[in-house]
Design a protein around this motif. Structure first.
Motif, PDB file in Angstrom:
ATOM      1  N   TYR A  24       0.866  -1.177   0.000  1.00 43.27           N
ATOM      2  CA  TYR A  24       0.000   0.000   0.000  1.00 43.27           C
ATOM      3  C   TYR A  24       0.902   1.226   0.000  1.00 43.27           C
ATOM      4  CZ  TYR A  24      -4.064  -2.884   0.971  1.00 43.27           C
ATOM      5  OH  TYR A  24      -5.068  -3.813   0.880  1.00 43.27           O
ATOM      6  N   THR A 106      -7.957  -7.738   6.456  1.00 41.73           N
ATOM      7  CA  THR A 106      -9.185  -8.089   5.746  1.00 41.73           C
ATOM      8  C   THR A 106     -10.418  -7.526   6.443  1.00 41.73           C
ATOM      9  OG1 THR A 106      -9.484 -10.187   6.936  1.00 41.73           O
ATOM     10  CG2 THR A 106      -8.150 -10.228   4.892  1.00 41.73           C
ATOM     11  N   GLU A 138     -12.480  -0.021   3.567  1.00 43.28           N
ATOM     12  CA  GLU A 138     -12.843  -0.110   2.150  1.00 43.28           C
ATOM     13  C   GLU A 138     -11.637  -0.188   1.228  1.00 43.28           C
ATOM     14  OE1 GLU A 138     -15.984  -0.744   1.816  1.00 43.28           O
ATOM     15  OE2 GLU A 138     -16.286  -0.251   3.927  1.00 43.28           O
ATOM     16  N   GLY A 139     -10.689  -1.034   1.572  1.00 40.95           N
ATOM     17  CA  GLY A 139      -9.555  -1.270   0.680  1.00 40.95           C
ATOM     18  C   GLY A 139      -8.412  -0.283   0.793  1.00 40.95           C
ATOM     19  N   THR A 140      -8.472   0.647   1.748  1.00 40.90           N
ATOM     20  CA  THR A 140      -7.353   1.564   1.961  1.00 40.90           C
ATOM     21  C   THR A 140      -6.836   1.391   3.383  1.00 40.90           C
ATOM     22  OG1 THR A 140      -8.732   3.387   2.750  1.00 40.90           O
ATOM     23  CG2 THR A 140      -8.316   3.276   0.373  1.00 40.90           C
TER      24      THR A 140
END
Length: 185
Positions: A24, A106, A138-140
């Motif tokens: 990330y 997750t 949410e994926g960040t």
């Protein structure tokens, strides 16, 4: 910009590569500092800090260019770069470390975290454990941290005539919101 990020990744020797899952990144992280004294307050912001986390290994790294700190007063900015930070000689500040806690990336949530590693400012590297909040949403991944930096720890000298205008311990705040990197083919 992409070349700078790739060079940074290579230099930090983070486990894996951009092809590995779990990387990330942001190159628009916000780092601010504040110096408070009875005579004068000094603040600056850098909105181009690079921050990377490898969720598979817990490796975390941050790098910022010192000349990208923006001051409300341009004379302060000039003094910061030329008289205190020697930004031509020491152009970057870097933290390289590892998250202590194991996080389930997750699941959305906010976690108290600490990262143990090395903080390099003004060419001087010191071991540090920095604490903060890590949020998965949410994926960040976002990291917020606040810590102090003592000028003496990094051989940053303040001339006697302005000694009362600059705090000897600087408050630093970091806000980084990182997005997953797409796998390369």
């Amino acid at each position: 910009m992409k070349t700078r990020i790739k060079l940074f990744l290579g230099c930090l020797l983070l486990a894996g590569s951009l092809r590995a899952q779990g990387i990330y990144l942001t190159n628009k992280g916000e780092t601010t500092f504040f110096s408070e004294t009875p005579v004068e307050d000094i603040s600056a912001v850098n909105k181009n800090s690079v921050s990377i986390i490898n969720t598979a290994t817990g490796d975390v790294a941050v790098q910022m260019v010192m000349k990208q700190f923006d001051f409300p007063n341009k004379l302060m900015q000039e003094h910061f770069n030329e008289n205190y930070m020697d930004s031509d000689k020491y152009p970057k500040a870097v933290f390289k470390g590892k998250l202590v806690e194991k996080i389930d990336y997750t699941k959305n949530g906010t976690y108290d975290v600490s990262a143990t590693g090395d903080l390099t400012i003004h060419g001087v590297t010191k071991p540090r454990t920095l604490k903060g909040k890590l949020t998965v949403a949410e994926g960040t991944i976002s990291i917020n941290s606040e810590f102090d930096v003592a000028l003496v720890d990094h051989n940053i000298e303040v001339p006697k005539m302005v000694f009362v205008k600059i705090a000897q311990v600087i408050k630093v705040k970091c806000k980084y919101s990182m997005a997953p990197q797409a796998a390369k083919k």
